[in-house]
Scaffold this motif. Structure first.
Motif, PDB file in Angstrom:
ATOM      1  N   GLY A  26      10.315 -16.159  24.173  1.00 52.69           N
ATOM      2  CA  GLY A  26      11.103 -14.971  24.467  1.00 52.69           C
ATOM      3  C   GLY A  26      12.166 -14.761  23.421  1.00 52.69           C
ATOM      4  O   GLY A  26      12.271 -15.495  22.436  1.00 52.69           O
ATOM      5  N   SER A  27      12.976 -13.732  23.642  1.00 53.54           N
ATOM      6  CA  SER A  27      13.990 -13.340  22.666  1.00 53.54           C
ATOM      7  C   SER A  27      15.354 -13.233  23.330  1.00 53.54           C
ATOM      8  O   SER A  27      15.467 -13.091  24.546  1.00 53.54           O
ATOM      9  CB  SER A  27      13.632 -11.985  22.031  1.00 53.54           C
ATOM     10  N   VAL A  28      16.383 -13.281  22.492  1.00 49.71           N
ATOM     11  CA  VAL A  28      17.766 -13.138  22.935  1.00 49.71           C
ATOM     12  C   VAL A  28      18.399 -12.000  22.149  1.00 49.71           C
ATOM     13  O   VAL A  28      18.233 -11.916  20.920  1.00 49.71           O
ATOM     14  CB  VAL A  28      18.552 -14.442  22.712  1.00 49.71           C
ATOM     15  N   LEU A  29      19.103 -11.116  22.833  1.00 50.11           N
ATOM     16  CA  LEU A  29      19.847 -10.032  22.197  1.00 50.11           C
ATOM     17  C   LEU A  29      21.290 -10.467  21.986  1.00 50.11           C
ATOM     18  O   LEU A  29      21.947 -10.914  22.928  1.00 50.11           O
ATOM     19  CB  LEU A  29      19.797  -8.784  23.078  1.00 50.11           C
ATOM     20  N   ILE A  30      21.769 -10.365  20.745  1.00 50.59           N
ATOM     21  CA  ILE A  30      23.171 -10.630  20.441  1.00 50.59           C
ATOM     22  C   ILE A  30      23.899  -9.296  20.385  1.00 50.59           C
ATOM     23  O   ILE A  30      23.636  -8.468  19.513  1.00 50.59           O
ATOM     24  CB  ILE A  30      23.344 -11.340  19.089  1.00 50.59           C
ATOM     25  N   ASP A  31      24.789  -9.070  21.342  1.00 50.37           N
ATOM     26  CA  ASP A  31      25.610  -7.872  21.428  1.00 50.37           C
ATOM     27  C   ASP A  31      24.769  -6.623  21.701  1.00 50.37           C
ATOM     28  O   ASP A  31      23.568  -6.571  21.420  1.00 50.37           O
ATOM     29  CB  ASP A  31      26.463  -7.676  20.171  1.00 50.37           C
ATOM     30  N   LEU A  39      18.911   1.667  20.303  1.00 48.57           N
ATOM     31  CA  LEU A  39      18.475   0.278  20.287  1.00 48.57           C
ATOM     32  C   LEU A  39      16.954   0.198  20.213  1.00 48.57           C
ATOM     33  O   LEU A  39      16.384  -0.545  19.406  1.00 48.57           O
ATOM     34  CB  LEU A  39      18.995  -0.434  21.532  1.00 48.57           C
ATOM     35  N   HIS A  40      16.277   0.995  21.052  1.00 51.10           N
ATOM     36  CA  HIS A  40      14.816   0.975  21.062  1.00 51.10           C
ATOM     37  C   HIS A  40      14.247   1.591  19.790  1.00 51.10           C
ATOM     38  O   HIS A  40      13.200   1.121  19.286  1.00 51.10           O
ATOM     39  CB  HIS A  40      14.293   1.695  22.305  1.00 51.10           C
ATOM     40  N   GLU A  41      14.877   2.617  19.256  1.00 52.30           N
ATOM     41  CA  GLU A  41      14.405   3.212  18.006  1.00 52.30           C
ATOM     42  C   GLU A  41      14.447   2.191  16.874  1.00 52.30           C
ATOM     43  O   GLU A  41      13.484   2.065  16.096  1.00 52.30           O
ATOM     44  CB  GLU A  41      15.259   4.429  17.649  1.00 52.30           C
ATOM     45  N   ARG A  42      15.560   1.474  16.766  1.00 56.70           N
ATOM     46  CA  ARG A  42      15.690   0.482  15.699  1.00 56.70           C
ATOM     47  C   ARG A  42      14.674  -0.647  15.882  1.00 56.70           C
ATOM     48  O   ARG A  42      14.072  -1.128  14.920  1.00 56.70           O
ATOM     49  CB  ARG A  42      17.108  -0.083  15.686  1.00 56.70           C
ATOM     50  N   ALA A  43      14.514  -1.096  17.125  1.00 51.35           N
ATOM     51  CA  ALA A  43      13.555  -2.168  17.389  1.00 51.35           C
ATOM     52  C   ALA A  43      12.137  -1.733  17.044  1.00 51.35           C
ATOM     53  O   ALA A  43      11.366  -2.498  16.440  1.00 51.35           O
ATOM     54  CB  ALA A  43      13.644  -2.602  18.846  1.00 51.35           C
ATOM     55  N   ASP A  44      11.780  -0.517  17.402  1.00 54.66           N
ATOM     56  CA  ASP A  44      10.439  -0.019  17.109  1.00 54.66           C
ATOM     57  C   ASP A  44      10.187   0.064  15.607  1.00 54.66           C
ATOM     58  O   ASP A  44       9.060  -0.152  15.147  1.00 54.66           O
ATOM     59  CB  ASP A  44      10.238   1.363  17.735  1.00 54.66           C
ATOM     60  N   GLU A  45      11.215   0.382  14.839  1.00 52.73           N
ATOM     61  CA  GLU A  45      11.067   0.478  13.380  1.00 52.73           C
ATOM     62  C   GLU A  45      10.563  -0.816  12.769  1.00 52.73           C
ATOM     63  O   GLU A  45       9.844  -0.805  11.761  1.00 52.73           O
ATOM     64  CB  GLU A  45      12.407   0.847  12.728  1.00 52.73           C
ATOM     65  N   VAL A  46      10.958  -1.942  13.347  1.00 52.13           N
ATOM     66  CA  VAL A  46      10.626  -3.232  12.742  1.00 52.13           C
ATOM     67  C   VAL A  46       9.707  -4.074  13.610  1.00 52.13           C
ATOM     68  O   VAL A  46       9.500  -5.259  13.364  1.00 52.13           O
ATOM     69  CB  VAL A  46      11.911  -4.025  12.418  1.00 52.13           C
ATOM     70  N   GLY A  47       9.122  -3.457  14.653  1.00 52.69           N
ATOM     71  CA  GLY A  47       8.164  -4.164  15.479  1.00 52.69           C
ATOM     72  C   GLY A  47       8.767  -5.239  16.356  1.00 52.69           C
ATOM     73  O   GLY A  47       8.110  -6.243  16.665  1.00 52.69           O
ATOM     74  N   CYS A  48      10.003  -5.034  16.788  1.00 53.78           N
ATOM     75  CA  CYS A  48      10.681  -5.974  17.671  1.00 53.78           C
ATOM     76  C   CYS A  48      10.482  -5.513  19.112  1.00 53.78           C
ATOM     77  O   CYS A  48      10.913  -4.426  19.481  1.00 53.78           O
ATOM     78  CB  CYS A  48      12.172  -6.042  17.326  1.00 53.78           C
ATOM     79  N   ASN A  49       9.845  -6.326  19.925  1.00 49.46           N
ATOM     80  CA  ASN A  49       9.530  -5.959  21.303  1.00 49.46           C
ATOM     81  C   ASN A  49      10.688  -6.345  22.213  1.00 49.46           C
ATOM     82  O   ASN A  49      10.857  -7.510  22.576  1.00 49.46           O
ATOM     83  CB  ASN A  49       8.248  -6.655  21.745  1.00 49.46           C
ATOM     84  N   LEU A  50      11.470  -5.364  22.618  1.00 51.81           N
ATOM     85  CA  LEU A  50      12.625  -5.648  23.468  1.00 51.81           C
ATOM     86  C   LEU A  50      12.228  -6.074  24.870  1.00 51.81           C
ATOM     87  O   LEU A  50      13.063  -6.615  25.615  1.00 51.81           O
ATOM     88  CB  LEU A  50      13.539  -4.423  23.527  1.00 51.81           C
ATOM     89  N   ALA A  51      10.971  -5.873  25.245  1.00 61.94           N
ATOM     90  CA  ALA A  51      10.513  -6.350  26.548  1.00 61.94           C
ATOM     91  C   ALA A  51      10.526  -7.868  26.624  1.00 61.94           C
ATOM     92  O   ALA A  51      10.500  -8.441  27.721  1.00 61.94           O
ATOM     93  CB  ALA A  51       9.109  -5.818  26.843  1.00 61.94           C
TER      94      ALA A  51
END
Length: 276
Positions: A26-31, A39-51
């Motif tokens: 899993g992942s951890v969000l810092i701040d 947040l989701h737009e930036r994550a999608d740009e780099v393939g980071c799955n916030l789920a």
């Protein structure tokens, strides 16, 4: 070290901060200083799955680190860790269901050992973090490590100990002292930024690198660059000089050591960055 974690710096600067450390489970969000949409737009740009985010770590209460928290709590059921000082540091945070930790505590999250340490900033009780994937065969030498330190006027002794030998080191390089001195900020704000409870300059970050960087260090990321008082090329130039790195492009926004084993780069306010 064996890369077992990835770092996604979704935004870093005075207008909003958020980063994701991806671990084995899993992942951890810092701040969370961005809106949910951004947040989701930036994550999608780099393939980071916030789920995959299973926990949030909050460094301190300033709005550029907490602006998206209220909405986040409506969509996220995992723990949001912070200190008691931070949780009570702003009115809009007071009623949020934080999980309180001490700034010298160690957590086990998403297959990572997360060690908190204190920073020096003009807030109630700030902290930053070292992330490790423990080695089952050698507890003293982790399989992988990421260090994160930002929003601090100087690098504390606890930070130096915690950040030593990380494969990925994210370190604040907020301002160029000459640009700050001659820039548009009023005198009181210049003094705050440059003070012991303000922000690390390029030079301060560079000076501490010899105490942190080892043969295990592969990437140094300059964090929280001021848009008014710094430039990526100035930050990278200062950090590169401290570790013997040379320009990797014509704009000096990336540098590498001659052996190619260590890269220096800079995060940004308006575009995400990925380090594997």
């Amino acid at each position: 070290m064996t890369p077992c974690m990835h770092l996604y710096v979704l935004a870093s600067g005075s207008k909003g901060n958020a980063a994701v450390v991806e671990g084995p489970h899993g992942s951890v969000l810092i701040d969370c200083g961005l809106s949910r949409k951004r947040l989701h737009e930036r994550a999608d740009e780099v393939g980071c799955n916030l789920a995959n985010v299973v926990a949030v770590l909050l460094t301190h209460e300033h709005g550029d680190h907490t602006g998206g928290l209220t909405v986040l709590f409506n969509h996220f059921g995992g723990p949001v860790y912070t200190t008691a000082g931070t949780a009570s540091g702003r009115r809009h945070l007071a009623n949020l269901p934080f999980t309180l930790v001490d700034h010298d505590q160690t957590l086990e999250v998403a297959g990572m050992r997360v060690r908190a340490f204190p920073t020096s900033h003009d807030v109630c009780d700030p902290m930053c973090f070292r992330f490790e994937v423990p080695s089952p065969d050698d507890p003293l030498h982790p399989r992988d490590a990421i260090g994160w330190v930002t929003d601090t006027g100087f690098v504390t002794d606890e930070a130096i100990e915690a950040l030593y030998g990380c494969r990925i080191l994210g370190i604040e390089a907020n301002h160029d002292p000459r640009m700050l001195a001659s820039g548009p900020y009023p005198a009181f704000l210049k003094a705050r930024v440059a003070g012991d409870t303000g922000h690390l300059s390029n030079d301060q970050a560079a000076q501490v690198l010899p105490d942190l960087v080892t043969s295990d260090t592969e990437t140094i990321v300059a964090l929280h660059l001021s848009q008014e008082n710094n430039r990526p090329s100035l930050a990278v130039r200062a950090l590169a000089a401290a570790v013997g790195a040379e320009p990797a492009n014509t704009t000096f926004t990336e540098a590498r050591t001659p052996d190619g084993l260590l890269t220096v780069c800079a995060s940004a306010q308006d575009r995400p960055l990925v380090v594997w």
